[in-house]
Enzyme design. Structure first.
Site, mmCIF file in Angstrom:
data_model
loop_
_atom_site.group_PDB
_atom_site.id
_atom_site.type_symbol
_atom_site.label_atom_id
_atom_site.label_comp_id
_atom_site.label_asym_id
_atom_site.label_seq_id
_atom_site.Cartn_x
_atom_site.Cartn_y
_atom_site.Cartn_z
ATOM 1 N N ASP A 8 0.759 -1.132 0.078
ATOM 2 C CA ASP A 8 0.212 -0.062 -0.007
ATOM 3 C C ASP A 8 0.873 1.027 -0.174
ATOM 4 O OD1 ASP A 8 -2.744 0.733 1.165
ATOM 5 O OD2 ASP A 8 -1.389 2.217 1.275
ATOM 6 N N ASP A 103 -3.688 2.110 -5.106
ATOM 7 C CA ASP A 103 -2.815 2.619 -4.664
ATOM 8 C C ASP A 103 -2.546 1.029 -3.498
ATOM 9 O OD1 ASP A 103 -3.641 2.717 -1.587
ATOM 10 O OD2 ASP A 103 -2.332 4.027 -1.585
ATOM 11 N N GLU A 104 -3.251 0.044 -3.687
ATOM 12 C CA GLU A 104 -3.040 -1.115 -2.844
ATOM 13 C C GLU A 104 -3.136 -2.644 -2.846
ATOM 14 O OE1 GLU A 104 -5.840 -1.456 0.962
ATOM 15 O OE2 GLU A 104 -6.601 -0.481 -0.269
HETATM 16 P P1 TTP Z 1 -5.406 4.785 1.980
HETATM 17 O O1 TTP Z 1 -3.988 3.884 1.627
HETATM 18 O O2 TTP Z 1 -6.341 4.828 2.882
HETATM 19 O O3 TTP Z 1 -4.695 6.817 2.218
HETATM 20 P P2 TTP Z 1 -3.040 6.939 1.822
HETATM 21 O O4 TTP Z 1 -2.523 6.312 0.842
HETATM 22 O O5 TTP Z 1 -3.648 8.441 0.995
HETATM 23 O O6 TTP Z 1 -2.551 7.031 2.795
HETATM 24 P P3 TTP Z 1 -1.999 5.960 4.037
HETATM 25 O O7 TTP Z 1 -0.138 6.355 3.697
HETATM 26 O O8 TTP Z 1 -2.375 5.269 5.334
HETATM 27 O O9 TTP Z 1 -1.932 4.530 3.304
HETATM 28 O O10 TTP Z 1 -6.217 5.843 0.604
HETATM 29 C C1 TTP Z 1 -5.382 5.625 -0.806
HETATM 30 C C2 TTP Z 1 -5.660 7.029 -1.281
HETATM 31 O O11 TTP Z 1 -6.909 7.022 -1.935
HETATM 32 C C3 TTP Z 1 -5.048 7.668 -1.005
HETATM 33 O O12 TTP Z 1 -4.507 8.845 -0.971
HETATM 34 C C4 TTP Z 1 -6.221 8.960 -1.849
HETATM 35 C C5 TTP Z 1 -7.812 8.322 -1.754
HETATM 36 N N1 TTP Z 1 -8.843 8.160 -0.666
HETATM 37 C C6 TTP Z 1 -10.166 8.737 -0.498
HETATM 38 O O13 TTP Z 1 -10.083 9.885 -2.004
HETATM 39 N N2 TTP Z 1 -11.088 8.707 0.259
HETATM 40 C C7 TTP Z 1 -10.504 8.680 1.654
HETATM 41 O O14 TTP Z 1 -11.599 9.066 2.168
HETATM 42 C C8 TTP Z 1 -8.937 7.016 1.713
HETATM 43 C C9 TTP Z 1 -8.890 7.043 2.929
HETATM 44 C C10 TTP Z 1 -8.464 7.740 0.502
HETATM 45 MG MG MG Z 2 -1.883 4.197 1.356
#
Ligand code: TTP
Ligand code: MG
Length: 359
Positions: A8, A103-104
């Site tokens: 991720d 992203d994952e």
């Molecule tokens: P996440 O992997 O949940 O968040 P992140 O990558 O920003 O942070 P982390 O380091 O905790 O993994 O989500 C991936 C992307 O999805 C995030 O960059 C933006 C989008 N997203 C939204 O648009 N709305 C949301 O509520 C969330 C949680 C994520």
């Molecule tokens: Mg992320």
């Protein structure tokens, strides 16, 4: 035994912005809609998180917590491009890749481990390659199942690498809050908590019948996961080619209003799926089955792609009207969309929780 990675990106959207604009590096960055437009935070850089800024928070709140945060509007095309690149790095390692969002992804590396490589080394070299080729960091969880790998990837963010060794699953899970368990939504968590169950270890120890009485088969399933038993496989997804919904009636229907109402309802369902998958399509399809079981489809290709329930029900409704003649009665109606172009997610709208949960 399986060996699964969950990878991720760290602060995905915000990190991409920092990558593309070096002036933003080491600074609190939030990506999302403007406070004036009632926007929400999609992604917050780790610098911004130090001030308590989080995803899905109103931008107004984020600006109050961190007034010097730099807000950037989302650039989905760019995130999608990076996503495709990281997924192809993953697929270089193994064809068994299951993307969960931009992203994952889960990766099944069992066959690579069989070649005498340690799972932790595989994960470390994957992290290096992503950093080297894309300039971004991912956090990786390594475990013998998907659900534990996913929890593990979140344990040591950013730039984390957490390995749960075979045999350690139960002990790893035991101290964690029940909310971390796959499929436990806020409601279930609340109910469990009101029964004094706070940790995953508490669920593991509960009497199975007790859980079954209160939570049905999900109770038993939760306990299995809590014990570290998760046999779900990494699903390599085929590209979605079409999205559809259909319904068969208990009794054949001929009344135009009733049929159009069904088309509206199905259009709503299709539109929800399209939105979740961030797809929009140019071909709208109507499927019909007559009372004599003759089944056929009618379709219309539009000059532009559609996603909304309104558009779908309008075009599917037109197709339907053209079929309502004589005394025709119908057993089944279906609405579908194909000919996809990817759509932009609505930056003003918080994304749905990925695991809606049992609760
Ligand atoms: P996440 O992997 O949940 O968040 P992140 O990558 O920003 O942070 P982390 O380091 O905790 O993994 O989500 C991936 C992307 O999805 C995030 O960059 C933006 C989008 N997203 C939204 O648009 N709305 C949301 O509520 C969330 C949680 C994520
Ligand atoms: Mg992320």
């Amino acid at each position: 035994m399986r060996h699964i990675l969950h990878a991720d990106f760290d602060a995905f959207y915000a990190s991409v912005e920092q990558l593309d604009n070096p002036e933003l590096r080491d600074k609190p960055v939030v990506v999302g809609g403007s406070a004036e437009g009632r926007g929400v935070v999609a992604s917050a850089s780790y610098e911004a998180r130090e001030f308590g800024v989080r995803s899905a928070m109103p931008m107004r709140t984020a600006q109050r917590l961190c007034p010097h945060a730099i807000r950037i509007g989302a650039r989905f095309d760019r995130y999608r491009e990076i996503s495709q690149r990281v997924m192809s790095i993953f697929r270089d390692l193994t064809p068994l890749v299951e993307p969960l969002s931009l992203d994952e992804a889960y990766l099944d590396v069992t066959s690579i481990v069989a070649e005498n490589r340690r799972p932790a080394d595989i994960a470390a070299s994957l992290k290096r390659r992503v950093k080297h080729e894309l300039g971004l960091t991912i956090s990786v969880g390594v475990a013998t199942s998907k659900s534990i790998a996913k929890i593990a990837s979140d344990m040591d963010k950013p730039d984390g690498l957490t390995v749960v060794a075979p045999g350690d699953e139960k002990a790893f899970l035991a101290p964690l809050p029940i909310r971390d368990l796959w499929g436990v939504g806020p409601k279930t968590a609340e109910r469990l908590s009101s029964e004094g169950i706070e940790t995953i270890g508490d669920i593991a120890q509960q009497d199975e019948d007790w859980l079954r009485e209160r939570f049905g088969k999900h109770g038993a399933q939760m306990q299995k996961l809590a014990l570290g038993q998760d046999n779900s496989t990494v699903e390599v997804r085929r590209e979605t080619k079409s999205v559809s919904a259909e319904t068969t009636f208990a009794q054949d229907i001929g009344e135009p209003e009733a049929l159009l109402e069904v088309v509206n309802r199905l259009s709503q369902r299709v539109a929800n799926q399209l939105r979740r998958k961030q797809l929009q399509g140019r071909t709208v399809k109507l499927k019909l089955r007559l009372s004599d079981f003759t089944t056929f489809t009618r379709q219309k290709t539009l000059p532009y792609a559609v996603q909304s329930a309104d558009d779908l029900s309008q075009f599917a409704g037109e197709l339907l009207r053209a079929e309502l003649y004589g005394r025709r009665r119908f057993r089944l109606v279906g609405v579908g969309v194909s000919g996809f172009e990817q759509s932009e997610a609505d930056p003003e709208e918080p994304r749905q929780l990925r695991f809606s949960g049992f609760g």
